[in-house]
Design a protein around this motif. Structure first.
Motif, PDB file in Angstrom:
ATOM      1  N   SER A 157       0.859  -1.291   0.043  1.00 37.70           N
ATOM      2  CA  SER A 157       0.079  -0.063  -0.098  1.00 37.70           C
ATOM      3  C   SER A 157       0.816   1.340   0.080  1.00 37.70           C
ATOM      4  CB  SER A 157      -0.950  -0.162   1.067  1.00 37.70           C
ATOM      5  OG  SER A 157      -1.848  -0.971   1.054  1.00 37.70           O
ATOM      6  N   VAL A 158       2.009   1.205   0.878  1.00 42.08           N
ATOM      7  CA  VAL A 158       2.696   2.542   1.030  1.00 42.08           C
ATOM      8  C   VAL A 158       3.501   2.590  -0.465  1.00 42.08           C
ATOM      9  CG1 VAL A 158       5.019   3.175   1.902  1.00 42.08           C
ATOM     10  CG2 VAL A 158       2.984   2.377   3.481  1.00 42.08           C
ATOM     11  N   LEU A 159       3.904   1.765  -0.936  1.00 43.76           N
ATOM     12  CA  LEU A 159       4.608   1.687  -2.175  1.00 43.76           C
ATOM     13  C   LEU A 159       3.693   2.172  -3.408  1.00 43.76           C
ATOM     14  CD1 LEU A 159       6.737  -1.624  -2.163  1.00 43.76           C
ATOM     15  CD2 LEU A 159       7.690   0.640  -2.070  1.00 43.76           C
ATOM     16  N   MET A 197      -0.575  15.618  -2.789  1.00 44.38           N
ATOM     17  CA  MET A 197      -1.806  14.749  -3.014  1.00 44.38           C
ATOM     18  C   MET A 197      -2.531  14.755  -1.589  1.00 44.38           C
ATOM     19  SD  MET A 197      -1.111  11.727  -5.518  1.00 44.38           S
ATOM     20  CE  MET A 197      -2.751  11.133  -5.659  1.00 44.38           C
ATOM     21  N   THR A 198      -3.619  15.003  -1.504  1.00 46.43           N
ATOM     22  CA  THR A 198      -4.180  15.106  -0.013  1.00 46.43           C
ATOM     23  C   THR A 198      -4.443  13.615   0.492  1.00 46.43           C
ATOM     24  OG1 THR A 198      -6.601  14.885  -0.990  1.00 46.43           O
ATOM     25  CG2 THR A 198      -5.692  17.092  -0.874  1.00 46.43           C
ATOM     26  N   SER A 199      -4.710  13.334   1.495  1.00 46.09           N
ATOM     27  CA  SER A 199      -5.160  11.979   1.965  1.00 46.09           C
ATOM     28  C   SER A 199      -6.475  11.442   1.196  1.00 46.09           C
ATOM     29  CB  SER A 199      -5.475  12.087   3.593  1.00 46.09           C
ATOM     30  OG  SER A 199      -4.288  12.310   4.300  1.00 46.09           O
ATOM     31  N   GLU A 200      -7.320  12.379   0.965  1.00 46.63           N
ATOM     32  CA  GLU A 200      -8.460  11.859   0.212  1.00 46.63           C
ATOM     33  C   GLU A 200      -8.246  11.527  -1.278  1.00 46.63           C
ATOM     34  OE1 GLU A 200      -8.166  14.692   2.034  1.00 46.63           O
ATOM     35  OE2 GLU A 200      -9.614  14.153   3.428  1.00 46.63           O
ATOM     36  N   ASP A 201      -7.161  12.160  -1.814  1.00 41.45           N
ATOM     37  CA  ASP A 201      -6.852  11.606  -3.338  1.00 41.45           C
ATOM     38  C   ASP A 201      -6.188  10.311  -3.104  1.00 41.45           C
ATOM     39  OD1 ASP A 201      -7.418  14.086  -4.333  1.00 41.45           O
ATOM     40  OD2 ASP A 201      -5.777  15.217  -4.105  1.00 41.45           O
ATOM     41  N   LEU A 202      -5.112  10.456  -2.151  1.00 39.35           N
ATOM     42  CA  LEU A 202      -4.383   8.800  -2.289  1.00 39.35           C
ATOM     43  C   LEU A 202      -5.322   7.898  -1.697  1.00 39.35           C
ATOM     44  CD1 LEU A 202      -1.357  10.314  -0.287  1.00 39.35           C
ATOM     45  CD2 LEU A 202      -1.346   9.213  -2.496  1.00 39.35           C
ATOM     46  N   THR A 222      -8.297   7.620  -2.517  1.00 40.62           N
ATOM     47  CA  THR A 222      -9.167   7.371  -3.552  1.00 40.62           C
ATOM     48  C   THR A 222      -8.436   6.327  -4.598  1.00 40.62           C
ATOM     49  OG1 THR A 222     -10.443   8.939  -3.630  1.00 40.62           O
ATOM     50  CG2 THR A 222     -10.351   7.919  -5.779  1.00 40.62           C
ATOM     51  N   CYS A 223      -6.937   6.387  -4.992  1.00 36.44           N
ATOM     52  CA  CYS A 223      -6.149   5.710  -5.624  1.00 36.44           C
ATOM     53  C   CYS A 223      -5.954   4.443  -4.889  1.00 36.44           C
ATOM     54  CB  CYS A 223      -4.565   6.638  -5.726  1.00 36.44           C
ATOM     55  SG  CYS A 223      -4.737   7.964  -6.643  1.00 36.44           S
ATOM     56  N   MET A 224      -6.092   4.421  -3.602  1.00 32.03           N
ATOM     57  CA  MET A 224      -5.691   3.157  -2.989  1.00 32.03           C
ATOM     58  C   MET A 224      -6.787   2.492  -2.429  1.00 32.03           C
ATOM     59  SD  MET A 224      -2.450   4.651  -0.704  1.00 32.03           S
ATOM     60  CE  MET A 224      -2.413   3.458   0.254  1.00 32.03           C
ATOM     61  N   SER A 225      -8.073   2.967  -2.928  1.00 28.25           N
ATOM     62  CA  SER A 225      -9.354   2.074  -2.321  1.00 28.25           C
ATOM     63  C   SER A 225      -9.392   1.924  -0.831  1.00 28.25           C
ATOM     64  CB  SER A 225      -9.386   1.119  -2.880  1.00 28.25           C
ATOM     65  OG  SER A 225      -9.576   1.307  -4.465  1.00 28.25           O
ATOM     66  N   THR A 226      -9.024   2.988  -0.207  1.00 25.52           N
ATOM     67  CA  THR A 226      -9.055   2.681   1.387  1.00 25.52           C
ATOM     68  C   THR A 226      -9.692   4.136   1.739  1.00 25.52           C
ATOM     69  OG1 THR A 226      -7.728   2.282   3.115  1.00 25.52           O
ATOM     70  CG2 THR A 226      -6.672   3.674   1.704  1.00 25.52           C
ATOM     71  N   ASN A 227      -9.427   4.224   3.056  1.00 30.92           N
ATOM     72  CA  ASN A 227      -9.905   5.296   4.128  1.00 30.92           C
ATOM     73  C   ASN A 227      -9.041   6.317   4.021  1.00 30.92           C
ATOM     74  OD1 ASN A 227     -10.872   7.070   6.365  1.00 30.92           O
ATOM     75  ND2 ASN A 227     -12.466   5.573   6.246  1.00 30.92           N
ATOM     76  N   SER A 256      -1.126   3.541 -24.754  1.00 36.70           N
ATOM     77  CA  SER A 256      -1.188   3.379 -26.100  1.00 36.70           C
ATOM     78  C   SER A 256      -2.120   2.315 -26.486  1.00 36.70           C
ATOM     79  CB  SER A 256       0.255   2.926 -26.562  1.00 36.70           C
ATOM     80  OG  SER A 256       0.563   1.475 -26.347  1.00 36.70           O
ATOM     81  N   GLU A 257      -2.268   1.459 -25.698  1.00 35.81           N
ATOM     82  CA  GLU A 257      -3.326   0.455 -26.123  1.00 35.81           C
ATOM     83  C   GLU A 257      -4.871   0.735 -25.696  1.00 35.81           C
ATOM     84  OE1 GLU A 257      -1.916  -3.127 -24.076  1.00 35.81           O
ATOM     85  OE2 GLU A 257      -0.166  -3.155 -25.662  1.00 35.81           O
ATOM     86  N   ASN A 258      -5.028   1.580 -24.381  1.00 33.50           N
ATOM     87  CA  ASN A 258      -6.410   1.708 -23.816  1.00 33.50           C
ATOM     88  C   ASN A 258      -6.821   3.159 -23.643  1.00 33.50           C
ATOM     89  OD1 ASN A 258      -6.687  -1.160 -23.565  1.00 33.50           O
ATOM     90  ND2 ASN A 258      -4.943  -1.070 -21.809  1.00 33.50           N
ATOM     91  N   GLY A 259      -5.993   4.012 -23.738  1.00 39.20           N
ATOM     92  CA  GLY A 259      -6.289   5.345 -23.125  1.00 39.20           C
ATOM     93  C   GLY A 259      -5.254   5.860 -21.892  1.00 39.20           C
ATOM     94  N   THR A 260      -6.007   6.688 -21.267  1.00 39.73           N
ATOM     95  CA  THR A 260      -4.773   7.413 -20.260  1.00 39.73           C
ATOM     96  C   THR A 260      -5.088   6.863 -18.635  1.00 39.73           C
ATOM     97  OG1 THR A 260      -6.523   9.000 -19.925  1.00 39.73           O
ATOM     98  CG2 THR A 260      -4.982   9.372 -21.693  1.00 39.73           C
ATOM     99  N   LYS A 261      -5.931   6.183 -18.488  1.00 40.35           N
ATOM    100  CA  LYS A 261      -6.340   5.738 -16.970  1.00 40.35           C
ATOM    101  C   LYS A 261      -4.946   4.930 -16.462  1.00 40.35           C
ATOM    102  CE  LYS A 261     -10.459   6.987 -15.228  1.00 40.35           C
ATOM    103  NZ  LYS A 261     -11.497   6.478 -14.385  1.00 40.35           N
ATOM    104  N   ALA A 262      -4.486   5.053 -15.252  1.00 38.86           N
ATOM    105  CA  ALA A 262      -3.662   4.038 -14.666  1.00 38.86           C
ATOM    106  C   ALA A 262      -4.077   2.786 -14.017  1.00 38.86           C
ATOM    107  CB  ALA A 262      -2.519   4.866 -13.753  1.00 38.86           C
ATOM    108  N   HIS A 263      -5.457   3.022 -13.560  1.00 36.37           N
ATOM    109  CA  HIS A 263      -6.013   1.794 -12.925  1.00 36.37           C
ATOM    110  C   HIS A 263      -7.135   1.146 -13.857  1.00 36.37           C
ATOM    111  CE1 HIS A 263      -5.102   3.663  -8.985  1.00 36.37           C
ATOM    112  NE2 HIS A 263      -4.547   2.088  -8.908  1.00 36.37           N
ATOM    113  N   ALA A 264      -7.359   0.131 -13.766  1.00 32.82           N
ATOM    114  CA  ALA A 264      -8.607  -0.579 -14.436  1.00 32.82           C
ATOM    115  C   ALA A 264      -9.651  -0.357 -14.010  1.00 32.82           C
ATOM    116  CB  ALA A 264      -7.995  -2.144 -14.330  1.00 32.82           C
TER     117      ALA A 264
END
Length: 152
Positions: A9-11, A24-29, A31-36, A144-152
């Motif tokens: 998670s930290v990585l 990045m705010t705690s809220e932004d992170l 969201t990225c990490m699917s946590t609180n 290049s294959e799917n667009g710009t999102k890093a998460h599926a």
């Protein structure tokens, strides 16, 4: 037994922060990490104490990188997390006087110690810069294959 995923998670958070390029705010992170956000703040506070991140208040504030990714390894981050147990497997200790249990535990302890030493040795060779470079390669290929999102 539940696995301890704090290192992962930290990585994850550090790579998002590095690629974001600004605090990045705690809220932004969260969201990225699917946590609180509370979990993010608690985890980041430990990393701040170790000098890996910093936090700034205000409208442009948030968490940002405070270390050199070329110099920090997975082992360094693992140490900052308090060196959590690396394996979920353990010995039985129901009857310490039992000679069979003693023999089994001695053999398992030797194996666990050797495996942990090898894993920590490997962690010491992987820098945050190497992880970030791998992410950038994967992102470029995915983009290049799917667009710009890093998460599926």
């Amino acid at each position: 037994m539940k696995r301890d995923s704090r290192l992962s998670s930290v990585l994850h958070a550090l790579l998002h922060m590095e690629s974001h390029g600004k605090p990045m705010t705690s809220e932004d992170l969260a969201t990225c990490m699917s946590t609180n956000p509370v979990v993010v703040r608690r985890t980041m506070a430990g990393l701040r104490e170790s000098g890996f991140v910093r936090s700034d208040r205000g409208p442009n504030g948030g968490w940002s990188i405070a270390c050199d990714f070329d110099r920090v390894t997975l082992r360094d981050i693992n140490a900052a997390l308090g060196e959590p147990a690396l394996f979920a497997v353990g010995n039985r200790h129901e009857n310490p006087a039992c000679l069979v249990e003693q023999a089994v535990n001695a053999a398992l302890d030797d194996a666990f110690d050797a495996a942990e030493a090898l894993l920590l040795e490997r962690f010491a060779t992987v820098t945050l810069a190497a992880l970030a470079a791998d992410f950038r390669r994967r992102f470029a290929r995915h983009k290049s294959e799917n667009g710009t999102k890093a998460h599926a």
